[in-house]
Motif scaffolding. Structure first.
Motif, PDB file in Angstrom:
ATOM      1  N   GLY B  55      -2.687 -12.947 -28.447  1.00 42.66           N
ATOM      2  CA  GLY B  55      -2.282 -12.717 -27.061  1.00 42.66           C
ATOM      3  C   GLY B  55      -0.960 -13.353 -26.686  1.00 42.66           C
ATOM      4  N   GLU B  56      -0.282 -13.961 -27.651  1.00 47.19           N
ATOM      5  CA  GLU B  56       0.980 -14.629 -27.355  1.00 47.19           C
ATOM      6  C   GLU B  56       2.149 -13.634 -27.446  1.00 47.19           C
ATOM      7  N   VAL B  57       3.191 -13.905 -26.637  1.00 46.74           N
ATOM      8  CA  VAL B  57       4.410 -13.113 -26.729  1.00 46.74           C
ATOM      9  C   VAL B  57       5.507 -13.992 -27.328  1.00 46.74           C
ATOM     10  N   VAL B  58       5.985 -13.633 -28.513  1.00 50.04           N
ATOM     11  CA  VAL B  58       7.019 -14.422 -29.176  1.00 50.04           C
ATOM     12  C   VAL B  58       8.281 -13.571 -29.282  1.00 50.04           C
ATOM     13  N   CYS B  59       9.392 -14.114 -28.759  1.00 50.46           N
ATOM     14  CA  CYS B  59      10.670 -13.426 -28.912  1.00 50.46           C
ATOM     15  C   CYS B  59      11.462 -14.085 -30.027  1.00 50.46           C
ATOM     16  N   ILE B  60      12.164 -13.283 -30.813  1.00 52.99           N
ATOM     17  CA  ILE B  60      13.029 -13.821 -31.857  1.00 52.99           C
ATOM     18  C   ILE B  60      14.464 -13.482 -31.474  1.00 52.99           C
ATOM     19  N   LYS B 206      -1.954  -7.771 -25.347  1.00 50.06           N
ATOM     20  CA  LYS B 206      -1.540  -7.600 -26.744  1.00 50.06           C
ATOM     21  C   LYS B 206      -0.804  -8.841 -27.247  1.00 50.06           C
ATOM     22  N   THR B 207      -0.873  -9.044 -28.548  1.00 53.26           N
ATOM     23  CA  THR B 207       0.007 -10.009 -29.200  1.00 53.26           C
ATOM     24  C   THR B 207       1.325  -9.297 -29.473  1.00 53.26           C
ATOM     25  N   VAL B 208       2.450  -9.941 -29.097  1.00 55.14           N
ATOM     26  CA  VAL B 208       3.729  -9.252 -29.178  1.00 55.14           C
ATOM     27  C   VAL B 208       4.739 -10.081 -29.962  1.00 55.14           C
ATOM     28  N   VAL B 209       5.396  -9.450 -30.927  1.00 57.07           N
ATOM     29  CA  VAL B 209       6.576 -10.055 -31.554  1.00 57.07           C
ATOM     30  C   VAL B 209       7.751  -9.171 -31.174  1.00 57.07           C
ATOM     31  N   TYR B 210       8.751  -9.789 -30.522  1.00 56.96           N
ATOM     32  CA  TYR B 210       9.779  -9.031 -29.817  1.00 56.96           C
ATOM     33  C   TYR B 210      11.142  -9.539 -30.262  1.00 56.96           C
ATOM     34  N   VAL B 211      11.906  -8.700 -30.938  1.00 61.11           N
ATOM     35  CA  VAL B 211      13.244  -9.086 -31.378  1.00 61.11           C
ATOM     36  C   VAL B 211      14.250  -8.641 -30.320  1.00 61.11           C
ATOM     37  N   THR B 212      15.161  -9.538 -29.932  1.00 64.81           N
ATOM     38  CA  THR B 212      16.138  -9.175 -28.921  1.00 64.81           C
ATOM     39  C   THR B 212      17.423  -9.962 -29.149  1.00 64.81           C
ATOM     40  N   HIS B 213      18.517  -9.505 -28.547  1.00 65.72           N
ATOM     41  CA  HIS B 213      19.702 -10.352 -28.521  1.00 65.72           C
ATOM     42  C   HIS B 213      20.012 -10.815 -27.101  1.00 65.72           C
ATOM     43  N   GLY B 214      19.108 -10.494 -26.162  1.00 61.21           N
ATOM     44  CA  GLY B 214      19.327 -10.922 -24.790  1.00 61.21           C
ATOM     45  C   GLY B 214      18.594 -12.224 -24.502  1.00 61.21           C
ATOM     46  N   LEU B 215      19.350 -13.279 -24.142  1.00 62.50           N
ATOM     47  CA  LEU B 215      18.719 -14.588 -23.928  1.00 62.50           C
ATOM     48  C   LEU B 215      17.825 -14.568 -22.690  1.00 62.50           C
ATOM     49  N   GLU B 216      18.346 -14.006 -21.577  1.00 61.31           N
ATOM     50  CA  GLU B 216      17.530 -13.927 -20.360  1.00 61.31           C
ATOM     51  C   GLU B 216      16.270 -13.112 -20.629  1.00 61.31           C
ATOM     52  N   GLU B 217      16.449 -12.026 -21.378  1.00 62.35           N
ATOM     53  CA  GLU B 217      15.298 -11.188 -21.691  1.00 62.35           C
ATOM     54  C   GLU B 217      14.248 -11.998 -22.448  1.00 62.35           C
ATOM     55  N   VAL B 226      11.906 -17.944 -30.674  1.00 59.23           N
ATOM     56  CA  VAL B 226      12.324 -18.420 -31.988  1.00 59.23           C
ATOM     57  C   VAL B 226      13.832 -18.206 -32.115  1.00 59.23           C
ATOM     58  N   VAL B 227      14.575 -19.293 -32.388  1.00 55.94           N
ATOM     59  CA  VAL B 227      16.019 -19.173 -32.560  1.00 55.94           C
ATOM     60  C   VAL B 227      16.317 -19.195 -34.053  1.00 55.94           C
ATOM     61  N   MET B 228      17.062 -18.207 -34.519  1.00 61.40           N
ATOM     62  CA  MET B 228      17.336 -18.108 -35.962  1.00 61.40           C
ATOM     63  C   MET B 228      18.797 -18.383 -36.275  1.00 61.40           C
ATOM     64  N   THR B 229      19.051 -18.835 -37.489  1.00 61.18           N
ATOM     65  CA  THR B 229      20.418 -19.002 -37.983  1.00 61.18           C
ATOM     66  C   THR B 229      20.746 -17.820 -38.885  1.00 61.18           C
ATOM     67  N   ALA B 230      22.039 -17.570 -39.036  1.00 65.94           N
ATOM     68  CA  ALA B 230      22.450 -16.473 -39.910  1.00 65.94           C
ATOM     69  C   ALA B 230      22.954 -17.009 -41.242  1.00 65.94           C
ATOM     70  N   THR B 261      17.267 -20.895 -19.996  1.00 65.05           N
ATOM     71  CA  THR B 261      18.279 -20.022 -20.586  1.00 65.05           C
ATOM     72  C   THR B 261      19.440 -20.852 -21.118  1.00 65.05           C
ATOM     73  N   GLY B 262      19.820 -21.900 -20.344  1.00 68.30           N
ATOM     74  CA  GLY B 262      20.898 -22.785 -20.792  1.00 68.30           C
ATOM     75  C   GLY B 262      20.531 -23.487 -22.086  1.00 68.30           C
ATOM     76  N   GLU B 263      19.291 -23.944 -22.145  1.00 72.43           N
ATOM     77  CA  GLU B 263      18.823 -24.638 -23.348  1.00 72.43           C
ATOM     78  C   GLU B 263      18.868 -23.705 -24.562  1.00 72.43           C
ATOM     79  N   LEU B 264      18.471 -22.465 -24.326  1.00 76.13           N
ATOM     80  CA  LEU B 264      18.451 -21.482 -25.407  1.00 76.13           C
ATOM     81  C   LEU B 264      19.879 -21.183 -25.878  1.00 76.13           C
ATOM     82  N   TRP B 265      20.774 -21.043 -24.928  1.00 77.10           N
ATOM     83  CA  TRP B 265      22.177 -20.774 -25.280  1.00 77.10           C
ATOM     84  C   TRP B 265      22.742 -21.948 -26.057  1.00 77.10           C
ATOM     85  N   HIS B 266      22.383 -23.164 -25.647  1.00 74.58           N
ATOM     86  CA  HIS B 266      22.848 -24.355 -26.341  1.00 74.58           C
ATOM     87  C   HIS B 266      22.420 -24.318 -27.820  1.00 74.58           C
ATOM     88  N   ALA B 267      21.164 -23.901 -28.022  1.00 81.74           N
ATOM     89  CA  ALA B 267      20.645 -23.848 -29.397  1.00 81.74           C
ATOM     90  C   ALA B 267      21.324 -22.748 -30.201  1.00 81.74           C
TER      91      ALA B 267
END
Lengths: 349, 282
Positions: B55-60, B206-217, B226-230, B261-267
């Motif tokens: 039931g968790e929503v995880v964004c990558i 639903k359990t959701v795994v959601y890939v996005t490039h929008g931080l606010e989203e 989840v914040v990933m490195t390239a 959102t600021g924290e996410l952008w910082h990361a």
């Protein structure tokens, strides 16, 4: 004190819409005593055409908005009619030799004669005299009707085109789809297909005449059409399958489609637009090939009508044969477009 | 049940007896993906670890090329991993394991809205009457009832993506995988669809795994981001989003949202810069 300059007027050579027409007429008539027509007729005609376009483009904005579609239709229909009328007049005036360029009216008469008359020398008629079907059916039954079909040039050509087209197109789609799906098959066949694709299929007609037990029968004629259609359809079907958006293939797999379902719900409909453009090409090519074959080796068919009347120097009937060929081409293309709209309703919006 | 067509392993655990068990819905352990190219080996995903609860929503989120879509495709079974272990707990073996929403709509142009939404059910062999009813239900829920008989060519981008969402929901998998589903849409359409997704998820659980490039989203939709490195693709950090639900577009105006959102952008900032070729001190 400053003055504003008046806006500069655009150079407009003709104020009224009919002025270009007048100029065209003057030019054409004036060229006559100067003896320009025989040496520079193409220059005069091209100039007249440009002036005619200019006149029509000046006329259109002056018409009420509601009548403009009618005007455009009138242009689309009127210009070809004007061409035919000029052809007629030029021949009647003795400028063009009616032996090589019979006027449209005598072509029409020849077409009528070919249609209604039975050619006793060749035992044929153009469309098989369908108005006789009821009486022949009453007196001779099915065999009499078949005899009427057998004497028809149009039926002969159409049966060769359709027979060859289906015999070639169906395996063409199958082989093309397999080539699109399987890289190994594609790698093995691609060079051969590309090489045979560019070969004018009429060039293998002599081989086909050797292969078939009756070299002068229908076999080689249908076969050469089938081979022409096959390669065009196969190469397009391959391109159609390869051109499917990969994300649609992924979507099909993600929602549990097995191989058969993928083919039916994703690959075939996805490739269909390109398959149909292949079919359209193949149908046009079939007509070209069969007319050429009928020039060489046939006692029936529209190509035979053209070539036979060339041999006996009845050029108006030769032109009538060309008109029938054009009508067949237009009719077959319209038929295929009709099928296309039925098979692919989603492209109709 | 184990799906193991590659170097790594995917376990599909049947745990119908205890659907609310504490074991996570998705467990990824050291999942990696390497491509062999003529220029050498490219590592798209390296030792990717993630747990997603029922039931968790995880964004990558992550810079382009970080392998976030690659992971989603491996999870969806559309791509193979080179190594590692991926476990998806299945609570009902009759239901499909996952349903995917793709970025480029990926609805079939030759099928009507109704046929597109019913497609997954048809592939599962659901009888016609039942799948039509289910499709009608979900078409109604995404507000496309008037367009059920229309072909995609007659729909706008936002409507096409709603068809894709309805198709995924009608398939009725517990796990919903979404690969930048709103990436191709204009800003206003994206906002309305974000609200629609929040509403649909809260109703379906639903359990959701959601890939996005929008931080606010990501902050608006997710329970965790989840914040990933390239180069190579790794998990850099995981951010909790403790914003209360139900959420809506108004949530984005709160100071808590701005801080997250600021924290996410910082990361993410250094990762984006590095992916674009800037020299960044590690």
């Amino acid at each position: 004190m400053s003055t504003v300059a008046p806006p500069r007027r655009r150079f407009t050579p003709f104020e009224t819409w009919w002025a270009p027409l007048l100029l065209a007429l003057t030019l054409s008539v004036a060229a006559w005593p100067l003896g320009l027509w025989p040496v520079a007729w193409w220059v005069i005609l091209a100039t007249d055409f440009v002036l005619l376009v200019a006149a029509m483009e000046r006329l259109e904005p002056r018409l009420p908005l509601a009548t403009r579609p009618v005007f455009r239709n009138a242009l689309a229909i009127g210009f070809p009619i004007a061409l035919l009328v000029s052809w007629e007049l030029i021949v009647r005036a003795g400028i063009l030799n009616p032996r090589w360029f019979p006027p449209p009216t005598s072509i029409a008469v020849a077409l009528w004669e070919l249609t209604v008359n039975y050619d006793r020398f060749n035992d044929t008629s153009l469309i098989g005299r369908p108005w006789l079907i009821p009486s022949v059916w009453a007196s001779e039954g099915w065999s009499g009707v078949r005899a009427l079909f057998a004497e028809s040039h149009v039926y002969a050509t159409l049966s060769r085109v359709f027979g060859g087209f289906f015999i070639g197109a169906i395996p063409g789609v199958l082989v093309g789809v397999v080539m699109g799906l399987n890289r190994t098959v594609r790698t093995m066949l691609d060079a051969t297909m590309s090489a045979v694709y560019v070969l004018p299929k009429i060039a293998i007609f002599p081989i086909l005449m050797l292969v078939f037990p009756d070299p002068f029968g229908e076999g080689p004629k249908v076969a050469v059409v089938a081979i022409s259609a096959f390669f065009l359809v196969a190469i397009n079907a391959m391109a159609g399958v390869q051109g499917i958006d990969p994300v649609l293939l992924q979507a099909g797999r993600a929602f549990g489609a097995n191989r058969v379902a993928m083919l039916r719900h994703v690959i075939l409909p996805g490739a269909l637009p390109i398959i149909f453009s292949g079919l359209r090409l193949a149908l046009g090519t079939s007509l070209i090939v069969i007319v050429a074959v009928e020039f060489i080796r046939a006692q029936t068919g529209v190509g035979f009508v053209i070539f036979y009347h060339w041999q006996v120097l009845m050029t108006d009937r030769m032109y009538a044969g060309l008109v029938v060929t054009m009508a067949l081409g237009v009719g077959l293309t319209a038929l295929l477009q009709w099928v296309e709209r039925r098979v692919m309703p989603w492209r109709d919006s | 049940m184990t799906r193991a067509r590659w170097g790594g392993t995917v376990h599909l655990v049947n745990d119908a007896s205890n659907p609310s068990s504490a074991s996570p819905k998705v467990t990824a352990r050291g999942v990696s993906k390497r491509f062999d190219t003529t220029a050498g080996e490219v590592i798209a995903l390296e030792r990717f670890d993630l747990e997603v609860a029922q039931g968790e929503v995880v964004c990558i989120v992550g810079p382009s090329g970080c392998g976030k879509s690659t992971f989603l495709r491996i999870l969806a079974g559309l791509d193979t991993a080179s190594g590692g272990e991926l476990t998806v707990r299945r609570d009902n073996p009759d239901k499909p394991e996952n349903a995917v929403v793709f970025q480029e709509y990926a609805i079939f142009p030759w099928k009507t809205v109704r046929e597109n939404v019913a497609f997954g059910l048809r592939m599962r062999g659901v009888p016609r009457a039942e799948r039509d009813a289910t499709a009608a239900h979900w078409i109604e829920r995404v507000g496309l009832a008037r367009f059920a008989g229309a072909y995609p060519a007659q729909l706008s981008g936002g409507m096409k993506q709603r068809v894709a969402i309805a198709r995924a929901l009608a398939y009725d998998a517990d796990l919903l995988l979404m690969d930048e589903p709103l990436g191709a849409l204009d800003a206003q359409t994206r906002l309305t669809l974000q609200e629609e997704l929040l509403r649909l998820w809260s109703e379906t659980g639903k359990t959701v795994v959601y890939v996005t490039h929008g931080l606010e989203e990501a902050v608006l939709l997710a329970d965790r981001v989840v914040v990933m490195t390239a180069h190579p693709g790794r998990v850099k950090t995981i951010l909790d989003v403790p914003l209360p639900r139900p959420r809506s577009i108004e949530t984005t105006t709160t100071p808590e949202f701005a801080a997250l959102t600021g924290e996410l952008w910082h990361a993410l900032r250094d990762e984006v810069a590095r992916a674009q070729g800037y020299e960044v001190p590690a």
